[in-house]
Design a protein around this motif. Sequence first.
Motif, short mmCIF file in Angstrom:
data_model
loop_
_atom_site.label_atom_id
_atom_site.label_comp_id
_atom_site.label_asym_id
_atom_site.label_seq_id
_atom_site.Cartn_x
_atom_site.Cartn_y
_atom_site.Cartn_z
N THR A 257 -9.71 13.27 2.39
CA THR A 257 -10.67 12.34 2.83
C THR A 257 -10.63 10.74 1.42
O THR A 257 -10.22 10.67 0.62
CB THR A 257 -12.41 12.55 1.96
N ALA A 258 -11.22 9.42 2.13
CA ALA A 258 -11.20 8.79 1.30
C ALA A 258 -11.58 8.85 -0.17
O ALA A 258 -11.14 8.13 -0.73
CB ALA A 258 -12.24 7.19 1.96
N GLU A 259 -13.06 9.61 -0.77
CA GLU A 259 -13.42 9.76 -1.48
C GLU A 259 -12.26 9.86 -2.27
O GLU A 259 -12.37 10.45 -4.15
CB GLU A 259 -14.03 11.08 -1.52
N ASP A 260 -11.40 11.50 -1.97
CA ASP A 260 -10.66 12.29 -2.27
C ASP A 260 -9.01 10.95 -2.86
O ASP A 260 -8.44 11.63 -3.30
CB ASP A 260 -10.50 13.24 -1.76
N LEU A 261 -8.54 10.17 -1.93
CA LEU A 261 -7.92 9.43 -2.05
C LEU A 261 -7.24 8.96 -3.69
O LEU A 261 -8.57 8.88 -4.39
CB LEU A 261 -7.39 7.86 -1.44
N LEU A 262 -6.54 9.16 -4.62
CA LEU A 262 -5.82 8.35 -5.08
C LEU A 262 -6.53 6.62 -5.76
O LEU A 262 -6.43 6.34 -4.78
CB LEU A 262 -4.86 8.10 -6.01
N PRO A 263 -7.80 6.25 -6.99
CA PRO A 263 -8.18 5.49 -6.65
C PRO A 263 -7.64 4.10 -6.80
O PRO A 263 -8.05 3.20 -5.91
CB PRO A 263 -8.64 5.38 -8.34
N TYR A 264 -5.74 4.06 -6.54
CA TYR A 264 -5.19 2.58 -6.17
C TYR A 264 -4.80 2.98 -4.77
O TYR A 264 -5.20 1.39 -4.58
CB TYR A 264 -4.20 2.51 -7.33
N HIS A 265 -5.14 3.75 -4.86
CA HIS A 265 -4.51 3.73 -3.06
C HIS A 265 -5.92 3.25 -2.73
O HIS A 265 -6.04 2.62 -0.97
CB HIS A 265 -3.74 5.31 -2.69
N ARG A 266 -6.65 4.19 -3.17
CA ARG A 266 -8.51 3.78 -2.48
C ARG A 266 -8.31 1.99 -1.91
O ARG A 266 -9.17 1.23 -1.22
CB ARG A 266 -8.98 4.28 -2.64
N HIS A 267 -8.36 1.97 -3.56
CA HIS A 267 -8.74 0.34 -3.84
C HIS A 267 -7.23 -0.12 -2.11
O HIS A 267 -8.54 -1.34 -1.83
CB HIS A 267 -8.29 -0.18 -4.94
N ARG A 270 -9.05 -0.02 1.46
CA ARG A 270 -9.93 -0.73 1.31
C ARG A 270 -10.46 0.18 3.35
O ARG A 270 -11.23 -0.85 3.68
CB ARG A 270 -10.24 -2.18 1.97
N PRO A 271 -11.16 1.10 2.30
CA PRO A 271 -11.10 2.10 4.08
C PRO A 271 -12.72 1.23 4.61
O PRO A 271 -12.11 2.17 5.93
CB PRO A 271 -11.54 3.70 3.34
N ASP A 272 -13.61 0.76 4.37
CA ASP A 272 -14.44 0.06 4.77
C ASP A 272 -14.13 -0.99 5.61
O ASP A 272 -15.37 -1.19 5.98
CB ASP A 272 -15.44 0.05 3.92
N GLU A 273 -13.50 -1.23 5.37
CA GLU A 273 -13.29 -2.51 5.44
C GLU A 273 -12.25 -1.98 7.28
O GLU A 273 -10.90 -1.37 7.04
CB GLU A 273 -12.41 -3.64 5.58
N ALA A 274 -12.23 -3.21 8.32
CA ALA A 274 -11.49 -3.18 9.10
C ALA A 274 -9.85 -3.80 9.10
O ALA A 274 -10.00 -4.73 8.40
CB ALA A 274 -12.38 -3.43 10.74
N PHE A 275 -9.39 -3.00 10.45
CA PHE A 275 -7.70 -3.65 10.03
C PHE A 275 -8.06 -5.18 10.67
O PHE A 275 -8.34 -4.24 11.88
CB PHE A 275 -6.59 -2.68 10.02
N ARG A 276 -7.06 -5.85 10.00
CA ARG A 276 -6.39 -6.94 11.42
C ARG A 276 -5.23 -7.43 11.20
O ARG A 276 -5.38 -7.57 10.42
CB ARG A 276 -8.24 -7.81 10.61
#
Length: 276
Positions: A257-267, A270-276
């Motif tokens: 899940t997004a919450e379980d990703l390593l912090p810097y990977h999650r940063h 940017r799971p809350d931002e759509a990819f453009r």
Amino acid sequence: MSDSLDITGQADAESARSPAQLRNMFGTNLRHLAQNYPSVSELSRRLGINRTQFNRYMSGESFPRPDILDRICSFFEVDARILLEPVETIEHQGQILNGPFLADFLGHGIRQVNEEMFPSGFYRFTRRSFVSSDKFVVGLVYVFRSGKAATFIKGYEAREAMRYQGLPEGPKVREFRGILTSHEDGVAFVISRRHAMTYSFNYLARVGSLENNFWLGYVARTVRDGSGERVTRMAYEYLGRDMGSALKAARTAGFSTAEDLLPYHRHLLRPDEAFR
């Protein structure tokens, strides 16, 4: 002896080459290989061969002992065909991207991927799952060189992802491989599973970080329109060449899940931002 001659296509006595012809072919090839080095003196020193003797090899006046020939072949990463064929044709045999037609186009970028740009070793990667958009895939890949010609990548699809799609979970089916090429500000690579008719295109650029060991980019899969998401962000973390670190990372591979990703990977993702 006759079997080996048949394999090389030289069984005909009429096509056999004289010692002088073999010396000349070897000398021509050696001159071709030596032209990439600043001086014959430096090259001779690195090979551990007397310069005068090395000049005699290049001129076709003399021929090296088997152990010296083996040393020369190992140094230049060629084989004993330099006795029989022009080295430029040996370098291209069995090659496509580095072959004569594409060498200065696609092949050029492939030859530019050096250790500083993208080091050999293990990488942990994360990206959003294509088959389950609320999950992320964590995986492990291995990057390695084949001489000076190419840089390859290999890894395995997560078992969970294969299971989710109703596909076999054996290692042979899950394995993927690819080839890397340089980009003006990063690297790109094409990856496919064994006997697959679809591919993924990957692009990464180095991210400024404390250890300078992260890359960020995207992966695009080659599927038809209407088959779901086709492009998503992807992060790579260089783990080095230590097998212990790789095994530790491998134990975390699979869906996350997004919450379980390593912090810097999650940063980076940017799971809350759509990819453009």
